[in-house]
Design a protein around this motif. Sequence first.
Motif, PDB file in Angstrom:
ATOM      1  N   PHE A   1      57.017  18.208  21.113  1.00 40.66           N
ATOM      2  CA  PHE A   1      57.619  17.032  22.003  1.00 40.66           C
ATOM      3  C   PHE A   1      58.370  15.817  20.929  1.00 40.66           C
ATOM      4  N   ARG A   2      58.147  15.902  19.739  1.00 43.37           N
ATOM      5  CA  ARG A   2      58.975  15.160  18.836  1.00 43.37           C
ATOM      6  C   ARG A   2      60.211  15.823  18.562  1.00 43.37           C
ATOM      7  N   GLY A   3      60.435  17.054  18.904  1.00 43.30           N
ATOM      8  CA  GLY A   3      61.769  17.775  18.476  1.00 43.30           C
ATOM      9  C   GLY A   3      62.474  17.472  19.892  1.00 43.30           C
ATOM     10  N   LEU A   4      61.573  17.240  21.095  1.00 42.60           N
ATOM     11  CA  LEU A   4      62.444  17.053  22.507  1.00 42.60           C
ATOM     12  C   LEU A   4      62.950  15.492  22.176  1.00 42.60           C
ATOM     13  N   GLN A   5      61.864  14.776  21.567  1.00 42.90           N
ATOM     14  CA  GLN A   5      62.623  13.439  21.456  1.00 42.90           C
ATOM     15  C   GLN A   5      63.776  13.032  20.563  1.00 42.90           C
ATOM     16  N   GLY A   6      63.834  13.931  19.516  1.00 43.10           N
ATOM     17  CA  GLY A   6      64.921  14.075  18.526  1.00 43.10           C
ATOM     18  C   GLY A   6      66.230  14.577  19.265  1.00 43.10           C
ATOM     19  N   LEU A   7      66.111  15.230  20.133  1.00 39.68           N
ATOM     20  CA  LEU A   7      67.249  15.760  20.933  1.00 39.68           C
ATOM     21  C   LEU A   7      67.989  14.813  21.629  1.00 39.68           C
ATOM     22  N   GLY A   8      67.218  13.871  22.202  1.00 38.64           N
ATOM     23  CA  GLY A   8      67.829  12.599  22.789  1.00 38.64           C
ATOM     24  C   GLY A   8      68.174  11.631  21.877  1.00 38.64           C
ATOM     25  N   ALA A   9      67.397  11.332  20.777  1.00 39.84           N
ATOM     26  CA  ALA A   9      67.848  10.356  19.808  1.00 39.84           C
ATOM     27  C   ALA A   9      69.036  10.554  19.012  1.00 39.84           C
ATOM     28  N   GLY A  10      69.361  12.012  18.987  1.00 39.12           N
ATOM     29  CA  GLY A  10      70.696  12.203  18.263  1.00 39.12           C
ATOM     30  C   GLY A  10      71.886  11.785  19.179  1.00 39.12           C
ATOM     31  N   ALA A  11      71.704  11.272  20.171  1.00 43.40           N
ATOM     32  CA  ALA A  11      72.737  10.911  21.105  1.00 43.40           C
ATOM     33  C   ALA A  11      73.095   9.269  20.861  1.00 43.40           C
ATOM     34  N   ILE A  12      71.973   8.705  20.582  1.00 39.40           N
ATOM     35  CA  ILE A  12      71.916   7.276  20.752  1.00 39.40           C
ATOM     36  C   ILE A  12      72.662   6.654  19.731  1.00 39.40           C
ATOM     37  N   GLN A  13      72.466   6.751  18.362  1.00 37.44           N
ATOM     38  CA  GLN A  13      73.175   5.951  17.343  1.00 37.44           C
ATOM     39  C   GLN A  13      74.685   6.168  17.345  1.00 37.44           C
ATOM     40  N   PRO A  14      75.287   7.185  17.341  1.00 40.49           N
ATOM     41  CA  PRO A  14      76.661   7.402  17.070  1.00 40.49           C
ATOM     42  C   PRO A  14      77.293   6.978  18.463  1.00 40.49           C
ATOM     43  N   LEU A  15      76.891   7.090  19.791  1.00 42.57           N
ATOM     44  CA  LEU A  15      77.317   6.698  20.847  1.00 42.57           C
ATOM     45  C   LEU A  15      77.227   5.293  21.063  1.00 42.57           C
ATOM     46  N   VAL A  16      76.171   4.578  20.573  1.00 46.81           N
ATOM     47  CA  VAL A  16      76.383   3.040  20.765  1.00 46.81           C
ATOM     48  C   VAL A  16      77.354   2.476  19.755  1.00 46.81           C
ATOM     49  N   LEU A  17      77.268   2.980  18.663  1.00 44.84           N
ATOM     50  CA  LEU A  17      78.454   2.532  17.695  1.00 44.84           C
ATOM     51  C   LEU A  17      80.055   2.750  18.355  1.00 44.84           C
ATOM     52  N   THR A  18      79.888   3.765  18.813  1.00 50.52           N
ATOM     53  CA  THR A  18      81.404   4.146  19.532  1.00 50.52           C
ATOM     54  C   THR A  18      81.896   3.395  21.129  1.00 50.52           C
ATOM     55  N   ILE A  19      80.687   3.097  21.642  1.00 51.07           N
ATOM     56  CA  ILE A  19      81.053   2.228  22.807  1.00 51.07           C
ATOM     57  C   ILE A  19      81.174   0.624  22.353  1.00 51.07           C
ATOM     58  N   ILE A  20      80.534   0.192  21.312  1.00 51.43           N
ATOM     59  CA  ILE A  20      80.600  -1.013  20.841  1.00 51.43           C
ATOM     60  C   ILE A  20      82.248  -1.257  20.574  1.00 51.43           C
ATOM     61  N   ALA A  21      82.593  -0.214  19.652  1.00 53.31           N
ATOM     62  CA  ALA A  21      84.110  -0.210  19.393  1.00 53.31           C
ATOM     63  C   ALA A  21      85.222  -0.215  20.499  1.00 53.31           C
ATOM     64  N   ASP A  22      84.653   0.685  21.820  1.00 50.53           N
ATOM     65  CA  ASP A  22      85.554   0.606  22.915  1.00 50.53           C
ATOM     66  C   ASP A  22      85.615  -0.786  23.318  1.00 50.53           C
ATOM     67  N   ILE A  23      84.556  -1.395  23.647  1.00 52.43           N
ATOM     68  CA  ILE A  23      84.372  -2.621  24.516  1.00 52.43           C
ATOM     69  C   ILE A  23      84.801  -4.001  23.647  1.00 52.43           C
ATOM     70  N   SER A  24      84.967  -3.699  22.470  1.00 48.37           N
ATOM     71  CA  SER A  24      85.489  -4.984  21.616  1.00 48.37           C
ATOM     72  C   SER A  24      86.743  -5.207  21.763  1.00 48.37           C
ATOM     73  N   ALA A  25      87.168  -6.546  21.960  1.00 52.49           N
ATOM     74  CA  ALA A  25      88.546  -7.128  22.155  1.00 52.49           C
ATOM     75  C   ALA A  25      89.438  -6.938  21.128  1.00 52.49           C
ATOM     76  N   SER A  26      88.919  -6.860  19.980  1.00 48.16           N
ATOM     77  CA  SER A  26      89.745  -7.062  18.539  1.00 48.16           C
ATOM     78  C   SER A  26      89.054  -6.566  17.683  1.00 48.16           C
ATOM     79  N   VAL A  27      89.667  -6.241  16.581  1.00 47.44           N
ATOM     80  CA  VAL A  27      89.182  -5.587  15.278  1.00 47.44           C
ATOM     81  C   VAL A  27      88.069  -6.487  14.674  1.00 47.44           C
ATOM     82  N   GLN A  28      88.143  -7.826  14.639  1.00 47.92           N
ATOM     83  CA  GLN A  28      87.399  -8.926  14.252  1.00 47.92           C
ATOM     84  C   GLN A  28      86.061  -8.664  15.075  1.00 47.92           C
ATOM     85  N   GLU A  29      86.180  -8.797  16.122  1.00 45.58           N
ATOM     86  CA  GLU A  29      84.925  -8.730  17.146  1.00 45.58           C
ATOM     87  C   GLU A  29      83.941  -7.404  16.873  1.00 45.58           C
ATOM     88  N   ASN A  30      84.867  -6.353  16.708  1.00 45.20           N
ATOM     89  CA  ASN A  30      84.270  -4.993  16.554  1.00 45.20           C
ATOM     90  C   ASN A  30      83.531  -4.903  15.153  1.00 45.20           C
TER      91      ASN A  30
END
Length: 515
Positions: free
Chosen positions: A101-130
């Motif tokens: 089950f830890r392996g299953l948990q890791g399969l999901g965790a692998g999506a979270i950090q990189p995609l959160v960083l990417t979405i924040i860059a997407d929704i930021s109005a400027s380089v400074q805000e990002n």
Amino acid sequence: MPKNTKIITIVALMLVLALATLDSTIVATAMPNVVSQLGGITLYSWAFSAYLLTSTTVVPLYGKLADLYGRKLILLIGSLIFLVGSAACGSAQSMEQLIFFRGLQGLGAGAIQPLVLTIIADISASVQENARMQGVVGALWGVSSVVGPLLGGLIVDHFSWPWIFYLNLPLGLLALVLLAIFYRESFVRQKHKLDYLGTVLLTGAVIALLLFLLQGGTAWAWISWPSLALLLATLILFLVFSLVERRAAEPILPLELFAERTIAISNSGSFLLGCIIFSLMTYVPLFVQGVQGGSATEAGFALVPNLVSWAITSMVASVILARFGNRLMVLVGAVVTVVGVGMAVFFKEQTSFAFIALAMVVMGLGFGLVAIIYTLAVQQAARKEMVGVATASTLFVKMIGGTVGVAIMGAILNGQMQARFAPIMGHFAKTMKRLPPNTPPANLLLVPDIRALLPTALLEQLKIAFSQSLFWVFLSMLALALVSLLIMLWFPADPAPKAVKGGSTEEKELAQSGF
């Protein structure tokens, strides 16, 4: 995006990211208690390795799937897998179930950090805000790293270990609902050729290597057909992986990167750094609880000095680098790491908390220096069009290093415990008969109620045996730190970086955060 909607989206992103970052550290101080209830000390390191393995190998795939189908959909799917895995971990009835089950948990965790960083860059109005938001992410990671071990210890001491996993459910579901309702995504679909074959081959090779390291000498002899078969499978899979990657249109790990001297040396250092860091997080809590008889909360406090000094060093590293340059600082960081890990070799039952804390601080200083230099040096050396994948390669090899390192240390610990515990328990056969039937040897030290039943002479001998077993773990970590120092002697004499060359804002901020 309206301001209120953006604020709610960012809060939801930070919440789901906090759960994933907490889960990478909260388990460390809880695992001794988990082992005491589920048994399976020989499988101890698998609970860490399974999570690290799956969460690491799927990161490149998630990034490309997000380009194909959208960040929102893939983040929601990954987060849901993470929550299902969390619920399953909390209900595990054996170490084998927990590992799966830890392996299953890791399969999901692998999506979270990189995609959160990417979405924040997407929704930021400027380089400074990002840049500001990425700084918040770095701070959140630092806070989670410090809070995780403490929270894990408190939950275990005052509730029960399943709650370190169940805690994710209400908070994670809230974050998913907020993201589903308020995050409105607009993206341009990009075509990718997903390297499924490369991912499968790399994962298979690492799994075969882990089985060889963790089961050899315990489930079967080192010189036996199972061990030899696994070793041969590891070599064949790595060889086929290298051939596939040379022909893949978009390889999961471009091998051409490692032909450049700076990148090869930096990634070698990242791999060894991962081995040391995750071994430290895994086995220092085991020392505090098993040898010194400390609580899970005390084990959490033992890790805090390392994480704090690491975070502080990462924040001031850019100023230091501007003055002294990469080569000098990577050598200083490698030397400081050797000194800190060398101090851990002297950990004994009588070792004071002050000495343990000092060793943790010294190691954190070393980690903070070398981690940021490895990333920045790779970004400087890579061609502009390769900066993104080169940056990802540094994090990738560090996580793989952590997976393999924890497994190696687990094999060493298992072998040492097997050799040392059996004679002691045989000498106190009458006492052992009075204990609960089928009590695993490690539980004699990790379960307070059983520990209290042991005669002083038996308890002291077991603590000495456990301390001596962990001594070889810490000594092996020191050997890895020395190898890393030797490799850094060939580090090129590049000037201190003024800025990260090329790449997205998220990559620059990731480098500046030292992760």
